[in-house]
Design a protein around this motif. Structure first.
Motif, short mmCIF file in Angstrom:
data_model
loop_
_atom_site.label_atom_id
_atom_site.label_comp_id
_atom_site.label_asym_id
_atom_site.label_seq_id
_atom_site.Cartn_x
_atom_site.Cartn_y
_atom_site.Cartn_z
N UNK A 9 1.96 -11.54 -2.28
CA UNK A 9 0.63 -10.99 -2.02
C UNK A 9 -0.35 -11.47 -3.09
N UNK A 18 4.50 -3.20 -3.07
CA UNK A 18 5.70 -3.68 -2.36
C UNK A 18 6.95 -3.36 -3.17
N UNK A 21 7.75 0.27 -2.66
CA UNK A 21 8.30 0.48 -1.31
C UNK A 21 9.73 -0.02 -1.22
N UNK B 66 1.58 3.36 4.95
CA UNK B 66 1.45 2.63 3.68
C UNK B 66 2.81 2.07 3.25
N UNK B 67 3.86 2.85 3.42
CA UNK B 67 5.21 2.40 3.08
C UNK B 67 5.59 1.17 3.91
N UNK B 70 3.51 -1.93 2.86
CA UNK B 70 3.91 -2.48 1.56
C UNK B 70 5.25 -3.21 1.67
N UNK B 71 6.14 -2.70 2.51
CA UNK B 71 7.40 -3.41 2.76
C UNK B 71 7.12 -4.73 3.47
N UNK B 73 4.59 -6.55 3.21
CA UNK B 73 4.04 -7.52 2.26
C UNK B 73 5.16 -8.27 1.55
N UNK B 133 -4.63 3.81 -8.73
CA UNK B 133 -3.56 3.00 -8.15
C UNK B 133 -2.41 3.88 -7.69
N UNK B 138 -3.65 4.18 -1.89
CA UNK B 138 -3.41 3.16 -0.86
C UNK B 138 -3.30 3.80 0.53
#
Lengths: 78, 159
Positions: A9, A18, A21, B66-67, B70-71, B73, B133, B138
């Motif tokens: 990213x 990420x 997560x 969001x989870x 983000x995964x 990504x 943050x 997010x």
């Protein structure tokens, strides 16, 4: 080959989110995996070797959580 | 720290611990505080979230989204894994993670700045919303909730 790899990213915030997560997913996979291993009769020793951590670490993390669930690991090798 | 908490704030913290445990989380995160505020009857704090379209279900959906994003990504799709539908039992009583500790610290600072003797649920809401943050900002951005405006409204309600 490189064109098939996902890009990192561009925004560091996305990259770090990420990581958060992935850690959460890894935790959930570990919980599910340990439960399945216990159901299959694995010992804590075997799980610790598979996870690459000490037996005490696996036990400490999961034994209490799974106590009373009907799953019980044995200390002996299968 | 908790001795300065008003009854409603203590209830939020208590509910956050329950939320974390129910979700199988080993830690209490800032999002669990927010879920506790959204899911309880904590007066102005709960009202402000509801008014922004964030009841407990909407907030949970925003957090899950969001989870997943983000995964994604990192090139991972949550659907690739067969995970138990029911969350695992917590390993032990969840402990406060950095995100929730920071939120509590900010809440305390806001209370001190406002010359409040006690930390209330609204202070906690501000403490959670003022994180720049992490998962909460997010998730709120993803749900198109104006986090700063919401925090400002909460601060105005504090007088």
């Amino acid at each position: 080959m490189t064109d098939t790899l996902p890009d990192l990213p561009a925004d560091p915030a996305d990259g770090l989110a990420a990581v958060v997560a992935l850690r959460r997913l890894a935790d959930r996979l570990e919980d599910a995996g340990v439960e399945r291993a216990l159901a299959d009769g694995w010992t804590w020793e075997q799980m610790s070797e598979a996870l690459g951590v000490t037996r005490q670490a696996v036990h400490k993390k999961h034994a209490k959580r799974l106590a009373g669930s009907g799953l019980a690991a044995t200390r002996r090798k299968r | 720290m908790f001795e300065r908490f008003a009854k409603d704030a203590a209830k939020v913290v208590h509910d956050a611990v329950e939320e974390a445990a129910a979700l199988g989380s080993p830690t209490i995160e800032a999002e669990h505080l927010l879920l506790a505020i959204a899911g309880g009857r904590h007066g102005g704090a709960t009202f402000l979230l509801e008014d922004a379209g964030l009841d407990a279900d909407a907030l949970m959906a925003a957090l899950e989204r969001e989870h997943e994003l983000s995964l994604a990504a990192a090139g991972v799709a949550i659907g690739d894994f067969e995970l138990p539908a029911t969350p695992p039992r917590p390993r032990r009583t969840p402990s406060f993670a950095t995100s929730s500790k920071r939120a509590l610290e900010r809440a305390l600072k806001v209370a001190v700045a406002n010359h409040s003797r006690r930390v209330g649920a609204l202070h906690l809401l501000v403490g959670v919303l003022r994180a720049e943050f992490g998962t909460v900002p997010r998730a709120l951005a993803g749900a198109e909730v104006d986090r700063i405006a919401l925090a400002t409204r909460a601060e105005r309600m504090l007088g």
